[in-house]
Design an enzyme around this catalytic site. Structure first.
Site, PDB file in Angstrom:
ATOM      1  N   LYS A  76       0.869  -1.184   0.000  1.00 30.25           N
ATOM      2  CA  LYS A  76       0.000   0.000   0.000  1.00 30.25           C
ATOM      3  C   LYS A  76       0.901   1.226   0.000  1.00 30.25           C
ATOM      4  O   LYS A  76       2.063   1.153   0.437  1.00 30.25           O
ATOM      5  CB  LYS A  76      -0.862   0.002   1.275  1.00 30.25           C
ATOM      6  CG  LYS A  76      -2.113   0.806   1.175  1.00 30.25           C
ATOM      7  CD  LYS A  76      -3.254   0.015   0.558  1.00 30.25           C
ATOM      8  CE  LYS A  76      -4.512   0.821   0.387  1.00 30.25           C
ATOM      9  NZ  LYS A  76      -5.617   0.038  -0.165  1.00 30.25           N
ATOM     10  N   ASP A 111      -6.994   4.990  -4.714  1.00 30.83           N
ATOM     11  CA  ASP A 111      -7.597   4.637  -3.424  1.00 30.83           C
ATOM     12  C   ASP A 111      -8.256   5.932  -2.937  1.00 30.83           C
ATOM     13  O   ASP A 111      -8.375   6.898  -3.699  1.00 30.83           O
ATOM     14  CB  ASP A 111      -6.510   4.150  -2.462  1.00 30.83           C
ATOM     15  CG  ASP A 111      -7.081   3.299  -1.335  1.00 30.83           C
ATOM     16  OD1 ASP A 111      -6.944   2.078  -1.380  1.00 30.83           O
ATOM     17  OD2 ASP A 111      -7.665   3.870  -0.390  1.00 30.83           O
ATOM     18  N   GLY A 178     -23.995   4.260  -4.314  1.00 33.94           N
ATOM     19  CA  GLY A 178     -22.944   4.751  -5.202  1.00 33.94           C
ATOM     20  C   GLY A 178     -22.670   3.733  -6.301  1.00 33.94           C
ATOM     21  O   GLY A 178     -23.558   2.967  -6.682  1.00 33.94           O
TER      22      GLY A 178
END
Ligand code: NAD
Length: 366
Positions: A76, A111, A178
């Site tokens: 990450k 992200d 969404g």
């Protein structure tokens, strides 16, 4: 925090005075392949906060990749900055140079706080970028396989509780309409389910209600806080993390929680609280892996059928986790984590056999 650093293979601090870039890249484990994980941009208060986040998230990616059976390990990145004011093409090019310096050990993309457009700049410096638009070589909107994977997960959950995949006549409460939530809601309507829905965006609710009406569906919109106590069979969180907590668990009337939102449990102990209330929890990183499967598949030529086939496997993965949880009297999250650790351990053993062979082609992707 420094204890946690020792769990990671590599942690890289990135500073570039010219562009103002301050970032951390964490590679947790590359047993299954090069590390893969999105890049967040957030105005962290300190390097310590940023480090804590990236260490936690990169470890989570190792498990997520293991569960999804993709040839990647966990990583990450976080960029310290305000997405509204601190972005520039140069900053993302500088970030791309740091990614490139890892020589294929780390692949990244969007992200929270970053967009596919940001990474078009990074792409000028490195090929280790995934999830961009199709015109830049990505495989397109990841919410499509994510929603599909959640639907397979809901069917597996139904099979486990009611002994049938048939969802007709069942009641679902959906939080968030969404990209993912709306697709799941429409599929559930097609399956003959009844829905409670909520979204903080009134336009999203109105648009969905008029679409549902044209399909003749039974849909009731509720206030944001009412979604937890809705008279539903399955709660489908598709908005925020941390929504399963001390306040919300006592309100739930459902038999299961199965949705796309990341980090649904505020704390690991909330998994046990759900179990004690006989509410089956679909671990989020297993049920929402469809998008990851698509992004990981970018190593190869686009092939939607392959992505769909791998996404379908979420059904069996979840059933295995449910069964293990039941047999061993552990939570579904514990069962999922055990399963992932076993996958990684098995691969370590295989890697030790084949260590004389060259690494596969992704290691030298150009
Ligand atoms: P999105 O931003 O398109 O949709 C989120 C929706 O939730 C929005 O309509 C927003 O208005 C609504 N919302 C926000 N706070 C809310 C609240 N308190 N109550 C009700 N509604 C609220 O995001 P998305 O891509 O649909 O992702 C949904 C969730 O699934 C996120 O947690 C995301 O991290 C996770 N997820 C998404 C993908 C993907 O491929 N898009 C993959 C894995 C996980």
């Amino acid at each position: 925090m420094f204890d946690k650093i020792h769990e990671h293979e590599q942690v890289v601090f990135c500073n570039d005075d010219k562009t103002g870039l301050k970032a951390i890249i964490a590679i947790h484990d590359t047993t299954l392949g090069p590390a893969l994980g999105g890049c967040r941009m957030q105005p962290y208060k300190s390097w310590e906060d940023a480090l804590e986040d990236v260490l936690r998230l990169s470890k989570g990616m190792t498990y997520k990749c293991a569960a999804a059976d993709v040839d990647f390990g966990g990583g990450k990145a976080v960029i310290v900055g305000d997405p509204a004011t601190d972005k520039s093409p140069e900053l993302f090019r500088a970030f791309g140079q740091f990614v490139e310096s890892l020589n294929g050990r780390f692949y990244t993309g969007t992200d929270m706080g970053t967009t596919t457009e940001d990474f078009v700049h990074s792409l000028k410096e490195t090929n280790c970028i995934v999830g961009v638009e199709e015109e830049y070589g990505g495989h397109g909107d990841s919410s499509v396989p994510t929603a599909l994977g959640v639907m397979y997960g809901i069917q597996a959950t139904s099979q486990m509780i009611w002994g049938t995949e048939d969802l007709s006549g069942r009641n679902f409460s959906i939080q968030g309409l969404g990209k993912v939530g709306e697709k799941i809601a429409l599929r559930l309507i097609e399956e003959g389910a009844n829905l409670y829905v909520t979204d903080i965006n009134p336009q999203a609710v109105d648009a969905f209600l008029s679409r549902a009406k044209s399909m003749g569906a039974a849909v009731k919109a509720v206030e944001e806080h009412e979604i937890y106590s809705a008279d539903a069979d399955v709660f489908v969180p598709c908005a925020l993390g941390g929504i399963i907590n001390d306040d919300t668990i006592p309100q739930l009337k459902v038999k299961a929680v199965a949705g796309s939102a990341n980090n649904q449990l505020l704390d690991i102990r909330h998994g046990r609280m759900l179990m004690e209330r006989d509410i089956l929890y679909a671990p989020d990183y297993i049920i929402n892996a469809g998008g990851l499967i698509q992004v990981a598949d970018e190593l190869y030529e686009p092939n939607k059928d392959r992505v769909l086939r791998k996404t379908r496997a979420i059904y069996n993965s979840l059933l295995k986790v449910y069964q293990q949880s039941r047999e061993e009297g552990i939570t579904t999250v514990e069962a999922a984590n055990n399963y992932c650790e076993q996958v990684i351990q098995n691969r370590r053993y295989q890697n030790s056999f084949f260590s004389h062979m060259k690494r596969p082609k992704w290691a030298v992707r150009t």
